[in-house]
Write a protein that holds these residues in place. Structure first.
Motif, PDB file in Angstrom:
ATOM      1  N   ARG A  30     -96.938  38.197 -17.436  1.00 38.51           N
ATOM      2  CA  ARG A  30     -95.794  38.400 -18.092  1.00 38.51           C
ATOM      3  C   ARG A  30     -96.351  39.373 -19.101  1.00 38.51           C
ATOM      4  O   ARG A  30     -95.847  39.939 -19.967  1.00 38.51           O
ATOM      5  CB  ARG A  30     -95.139  37.683 -18.084  1.00 38.51           C
ATOM      6  N   THR A  31     -97.333  38.956 -19.856  1.00 41.56           N
ATOM      7  CA  THR A  31     -98.322  39.130 -20.899  1.00 41.56           C
ATOM      8  C   THR A  31     -99.643  40.038 -20.343  1.00 41.56           C
ATOM      9  O   THR A  31    -100.108  38.750 -19.898  1.00 41.56           O
ATOM     10  CB  THR A  31     -98.097  39.029 -21.841  1.00 41.56           C
ATOM     11  N   LEU A  32     -99.949  41.214 -21.244  1.00 39.67           N
ATOM     12  CA  LEU A  32    -101.758  41.639 -20.694  1.00 39.67           C
ATOM     13  C   LEU A  32    -101.834  42.089 -21.890  1.00 39.67           C
ATOM     14  O   LEU A  32    -101.442  43.018 -22.443  1.00 39.67           O
ATOM     15  CB  LEU A  32    -101.568  43.029 -19.332  1.00 39.67           C
ATOM     16  N   PHE A  33    -103.021  41.697 -22.977  1.00 38.70           N
ATOM     17  CA  PHE A  33    -103.133  42.073 -24.451  1.00 38.70           C
ATOM     18  C   PHE A  33    -104.544  42.914 -23.438  1.00 38.70           C
ATOM     19  O   PHE A  33    -105.861  42.471 -22.825  1.00 38.70           O
ATOM     20  CB  PHE A  33    -104.269  40.735 -24.617  1.00 38.70           C
ATOM     21  N   TRP A  34    -105.128  43.987 -24.399  1.00 33.72           N
ATOM     22  CA  TRP A  34    -106.193  44.619 -24.048  1.00 33.72           C
ATOM     23  C   TRP A  34    -106.937  44.427 -25.312  1.00 33.72           C
ATOM     24  O   TRP A  34    -106.511  45.580 -26.674  1.00 33.72           O
ATOM     25  CB  TRP A  34    -105.961  46.419 -23.783  1.00 33.72           C
ATOM     26  N   GLU A  35    -107.723  44.220 -25.707  1.00 28.65           N
ATOM     27  CA  GLU A  35    -108.588  44.195 -27.101  1.00 28.65           C
ATOM     28  C   GLU A  35    -109.867  46.093 -26.218  1.00 28.65           C
ATOM     29  O   GLU A  35    -110.657  45.878 -25.960  1.00 28.65           O
ATOM     30  CB  GLU A  35    -110.040  42.944 -26.836  1.00 28.65           C
ATOM     31  N   CYS A  36    -108.711  46.783 -27.558  1.00 27.59           N
ATOM     32  CA  CYS A  36    -109.479  48.156 -27.400  1.00 27.59           C
ATOM     33  C   CYS A  36    -110.643  47.985 -28.195  1.00 27.59           C
ATOM     34  O   CYS A  36    -110.954  49.965 -28.045  1.00 27.59           O
ATOM     35  CB  CYS A  36    -108.384  49.125 -26.728  1.00 27.59           C
ATOM     36  N   THR A  37    -110.874  48.285 -29.243  1.00 25.25           N
ATOM     37  CA  THR A  37    -111.772  47.731 -29.766  1.00 25.25           C
ATOM     38  C   THR A  37    -112.541  46.315 -30.779  1.00 25.25           C
ATOM     39  O   THR A  37    -111.541  45.847 -30.937  1.00 25.25           O
ATOM     40  CB  THR A  37    -111.489  49.190 -30.904  1.00 25.25           C
ATOM     41  N   LEU A  38    -113.813  46.909 -31.239  1.00 21.22           N
ATOM     42  CA  LEU A  38    -113.876  45.854 -32.197  1.00 21.22           C
ATOM     43  C   LEU A  38    -114.166  45.973 -33.585  1.00 21.22           C
ATOM     44  O   LEU A  38    -114.270  45.386 -34.753  1.00 21.22           O
ATOM     45  CB  LEU A  38    -114.904  45.194 -31.687  1.00 21.22           C
ATOM     46  N   PRO A  78     -93.226  46.204 -13.612  1.00 24.81           N
ATOM     47  CA  PRO A  78     -94.578  47.408 -14.986  1.00 24.81           C
ATOM     48  C   PRO A  78     -92.726  46.320 -16.340  1.00 24.81           C
ATOM     49  O   PRO A  78     -93.486  46.472 -17.176  1.00 24.81           O
ATOM     50  CB  PRO A  78     -93.915  48.032 -13.944  1.00 24.81           C
ATOM     51  N   HIS A  79     -91.690  46.841 -16.096  1.00 25.71           N
ATOM     52  CA  HIS A  79     -90.264  46.267 -16.910  1.00 25.71           C
ATOM     53  C   HIS A  79     -90.451  45.411 -17.651  1.00 25.71           C
ATOM     54  O   HIS A  79     -90.427  45.012 -18.392  1.00 25.71           O
ATOM     55  CB  HIS A  79     -89.068  46.470 -16.194  1.00 25.71           C
ATOM     56  N   LYS A  80     -91.225  44.148 -16.370  1.00 28.01           N
ATOM     57  CA  LYS A  80     -91.330  42.771 -17.309  1.00 28.01           C
ATOM     58  C   LYS A  80     -92.776  42.156 -17.666  1.00 28.01           C
ATOM     59  O   LYS A  80     -93.420  41.426 -17.802  1.00 28.01           O
ATOM     60  CB  LYS A  80     -91.479  42.214 -16.022  1.00 28.01           C
ATOM     61  N   VAL A  81     -94.118  43.230 -17.877  1.00 25.33           N
ATOM     62  CA  VAL A  81     -95.488  42.957 -18.490  1.00 25.33           C
ATOM     63  C   VAL A  81     -95.322  43.695 -19.603  1.00 25.33           C
ATOM     64  O   VAL A  81     -95.758  45.207 -19.756  1.00 25.33           O
ATOM     65  CB  VAL A  81     -96.572  43.605 -16.784  1.00 25.33           C
ATOM     66  N   MET A  82     -95.743  43.070 -20.558  1.00 27.11           N
ATOM     67  CA  MET A  82     -95.845  43.420 -21.644  1.00 27.11           C
ATOM     68  C   MET A  82     -97.474  43.420 -21.976  1.00 27.11           C
ATOM     69  O   MET A  82     -98.495  42.789 -21.828  1.00 27.11           O
ATOM     70  CB  MET A  82     -95.643  42.598 -23.082  1.00 27.11           C
ATOM     71  N   ILE A  83     -97.826  45.247 -22.326  1.00 29.77           N
ATOM     72  CA  ILE A  83     -99.223  45.156 -22.782  1.00 29.77           C
ATOM     73  C   ILE A  83     -99.430  45.350 -23.733  1.00 29.77           C
ATOM     74  O   ILE A  83     -98.525  46.070 -25.079  1.00 29.77           O
ATOM     75  CB  ILE A  83     -99.125  46.831 -21.905  1.00 29.77           C
ATOM     76  N   THR A  84    -100.100  44.471 -23.985  1.00 26.13           N
ATOM     77  CA  THR A  84    -100.070  45.214 -26.020  1.00 26.13           C
ATOM     78  C   THR A  84    -101.564  44.834 -26.602  1.00 26.13           C
ATOM     79  O   THR A  84    -102.904  44.357 -25.575  1.00 26.13           O
ATOM     80  CB  THR A  84    -100.472  42.890 -26.539  1.00 26.13           C
ATOM     81  N   PHE A  85    -102.097  45.840 -27.779  1.00 30.81           N
ATOM     82  CA  PHE A  85    -102.714  46.005 -28.135  1.00 30.81           C
ATOM     83  C   PHE A  85    -103.629  45.383 -28.710  1.00 30.81           C
ATOM     84  O   PHE A  85    -102.887  45.302 -30.171  1.00 30.81           O
ATOM     85  CB  PHE A  85    -103.312  48.073 -28.038  1.00 30.81           C
ATOM     86  N   THR A  86    -104.845  44.974 -29.288  1.00 32.45           N
ATOM     87  CA  THR A  86    -105.322  43.766 -30.511  1.00 32.45           C
ATOM     88  C   THR A  86    -107.032  44.685 -30.321  1.00 32.45           C
ATOM     89  O   THR A  86    -107.179  45.228 -29.454  1.00 32.45           O
ATOM     90  CB  THR A  86    -105.093  42.629 -29.686  1.00 32.45           C
ATOM     91  N   ILE A 282    -112.078  39.429 -18.344  1.00 29.84           N
ATOM     92  CA  ILE A 282    -110.839  38.995 -17.513  1.00 29.84           C
ATOM     93  C   ILE A 282    -110.696  37.318 -18.701  1.00 29.84           C
ATOM     94  O   ILE A 282    -111.585  36.057 -17.707  1.00 29.84           O
ATOM     95  CB  ILE A 282    -110.429  38.298 -16.513  1.00 29.84           C
ATOM     96  N   SER A 283    -109.936  37.121 -19.287  1.00 27.00           N
ATOM     97  CA  SER A 283    -109.226  36.074 -20.133  1.00 27.00           C
ATOM     98  C   SER A 283    -108.046  35.185 -19.737  1.00 27.00           C
ATOM     99  O   SER A 283    -107.385  36.518 -19.589  1.00 27.00           O
ATOM    100  CB  SER A 283    -109.813  35.656 -22.058  1.00 27.00           C
ATOM    101  N   GLY A 284    -108.038  34.006 -20.349  1.00 31.95           N
ATOM    102  CA  GLY A 284    -106.096  33.928 -20.496  1.00 31.95           C
ATOM    103  C   GLY A 284    -105.875  34.589 -21.806  1.00 31.95           C
ATOM    104  O   GLY A 284    -104.585  35.852 -22.135  1.00 31.95           O
ATOM    105  N   CYS A 285    -106.733  34.663 -23.128  1.00 34.08           N
ATOM    106  CA  CYS A 285    -106.180  36.018 -24.420  1.00 34.08           C
ATOM    107  C   CYS A 285    -106.802  35.630 -24.853  1.00 34.08           C
ATOM    108  O   CYS A 285    -108.639  34.852 -24.671  1.00 34.08           O
ATOM    109  CB  CYS A 285    -104.993  34.224 -25.215  1.00 34.08           C
ATOM    110  N   PRO A 286    -107.117  36.831 -25.477  1.00 36.19           N
ATOM    111  CA  PRO A 286    -108.173  36.794 -26.505  1.00 36.19           C
ATOM    112  C   PRO A 286    -109.493  35.835 -27.885  1.00 36.19           C
ATOM    113  O   PRO A 286    -109.868  36.303 -28.143  1.00 36.19           O
ATOM    114  CB  PRO A 286    -107.918  38.416 -27.547  1.00 36.19           C
ATOM    115  N   SER A 287    -107.847  35.025 -27.721  1.00 29.54           N
ATOM    116  CA  SER A 287    -108.761  34.144 -28.248  1.00 29.54           C
ATOM    117  C   SER A 287    -109.715  32.588 -28.116  1.00 29.54           C
ATOM    118  O   SER A 287    -110.335  31.755 -28.549  1.00 29.54           O
ATOM    119  CB  SER A 287    -107.365  33.095 -28.940  1.00 29.54           C
ATOM    120  N   ILE A 288    -109.785  32.918 -26.308  1.00 27.47           N
ATOM    121  CA  ILE A 288    -110.410  32.029 -25.994  1.00 27.47           C
ATOM    122  C   ILE A 288    -111.832  31.787 -25.286  1.00 27.47           C
ATOM    123  O   ILE A 288    -112.036  33.011 -25.467  1.00 27.47           O
ATOM    124  CB  ILE A 288    -109.567  31.767 -24.240  1.00 27.47           C
TER     125      ILE A 288
END
Length: 369
Positions: A30-38, A78-86, A282-288
């Motif tokens: 339901r949620t996919l984070f993209w760590e698009c830059t450091l 696709p309507h149920k998967v939120m993509i978040t840029f971080t 590929i991780s669960g969330c960017p903080s792990i």
């Protein structure tokens, strides 16, 4: 544990435990984070990614991330998967809108987590035109406290200006997040009123866990009594109804569950939430931590990893050790958040989130009527 939740709360916890087990079995993304830059235009004391103005890691090309999107599209709505840029700071990239338009064309909602420094009127209009659905702005107290934490003397001004613009927008969902620490704790009451005056409707409150740079600065952590006060403060804000405050998804809160968040705690990492990190991990969330990564998009199929990996995320019995071994709230907590475990799977913090709040705290707080 000195005090068990009452009957109604235990019934709610049991119901949500059943729901959680079913969600883990189904593991619908339901949620996919993209760590698009450091890369980042701030130098935050609590940064878990150790970001800088320039980075040794190049930004991941948009087309590489879109390959992941195209791979998962036959398997999701696709309507149920939120993509978040971080990041880093996502807005340092000039091609965010390009990726956003491609996601919009594929009918995925998308959003950004930002410090607000680069969010001027022209950039906001550009993001909205590219289909941005949501944005989160970080504001960590008044000017001195915020700029201290963010390491940029323009940071407070930039974040406040961004919030003022968003307050006038009707087409985008947005909120403000605040990391509570020793520098801003004493001003939370006044800061709440300041946010309300700015037009903030939704406010998420975090504490800071000691990883990355945060482990080097003791002022970033609050003590047990302060933590309990924060939870009571959030409960007060929610009852008052002037701003929708909530505690972040940091961990199980014992007797405060159902009172300071919109739902009972569950770590969604690897259950309904995944991340593609800057190096393709590929991780669960960017903080792990890295030892919980499940694969890499440059050598593995994301769909295969999602369907067949993440076993330690979906069955948390391995966390039943140490201070969690004999806790009769483990059936609901399941070792708290995945990001709170070190390379050996042990909790990286004292029992602040677990023991203190399950015991319902010791601090008496008087709020105005």
């Amino acid at each position: 544990m000195n005090k068990r939740p009452g009957l109604r709360k235990r019934l709610a916890l049991e119901l949500f435990r059943s729901i959680r087990k079913n969600r883990a079995k189904i593991h619908e993304l339901r949620t996919l984070f993209w760590e698009c830059t450091l890369r980042c235009n701030a130098s935050c004391l609590h940064c878990g990614s150790d970001c800088h103005v320039s980075s040794e890691h190049p930004d991941m090309p948009v087309e590489d991330f879109l390959k992941v999107i195209d791979e998962i599209t036959p398997h999701v709505d696709p309507h149920k998967v939120m993509i978040t840029f971080t990041g880093g700071e996502a807005l340092v990239r000039k091609d965010i809108e390009e990726c956003g338009r491609e996601l919009n064309r594929r009918e995925y909602p998308w959003g950004i987590v930002s410090n607000g420094l680069l969010l001027n009127r022209a950039r906001l209009d550009s993001l909205l035109a590219a289909g941005m659905h949501s944005i989160t702005i970080s504001l960590d107290g008044f000017e001195e406290a915020h700029n201290w934490l963010r390491g940029n003397r323009r940071s407070f001004e930039g974040a406040v200006n961004a919030i003022a613009m968003l307050a006038e927008e009707k087409e985008v969902t947005w909120d403000v997040v605040t990391c509570v620490n020793q520098k801003n704790f004493k001003d939370l009451m006044l800061f709440k009123d300041f946010l309300i005056e700015l037009g903030v409707k939704n406010w998420r409150i975090f504490t800071i866990f000691p990883v990355g740079r945060a482990a080097e600065t003791p002022e970033l952590q609050i003590d047990d009594a302060q933590f309990t006060w924060v939870l009571k403060f959030i409960r007060h804000c929610r009852a008052e109804g002037k701003i929708h405050a909530s505690f972040a998804c940091e961990g199980f809160l014992g007797n405060y569950e159902g009172e300071v968040r919109d739902q009972i705690f569950h770590c969604n990492a690897g259950v309904s939430t995944a991340s593609v990190l800057i190096d393709g991990s590929i991780s669960g969330c960017p903080s792990i931590r890295a030892n919980f990564h499940q694969g890499n998009i440059y050598k593995d199929s994301f769909v295969d990893v999602w369907n067949n990996g993440f076993k330690e995320y979906r069955n948390r019995e391995w966390t039943r050790k140490g201070q969690c071994a004999d806790c009769d709230m483990f059936r609901y907590c399941e070792g708290s958040g995945m990001h709170l475990h070190d390379d050996n799977g042990n909790l990286i913090t004292p029992a602040t989130i677990g023991e203190l709040t399950i015991n319902n705290g010791q601090l008496t707080v008087s709020f105005p009527p």
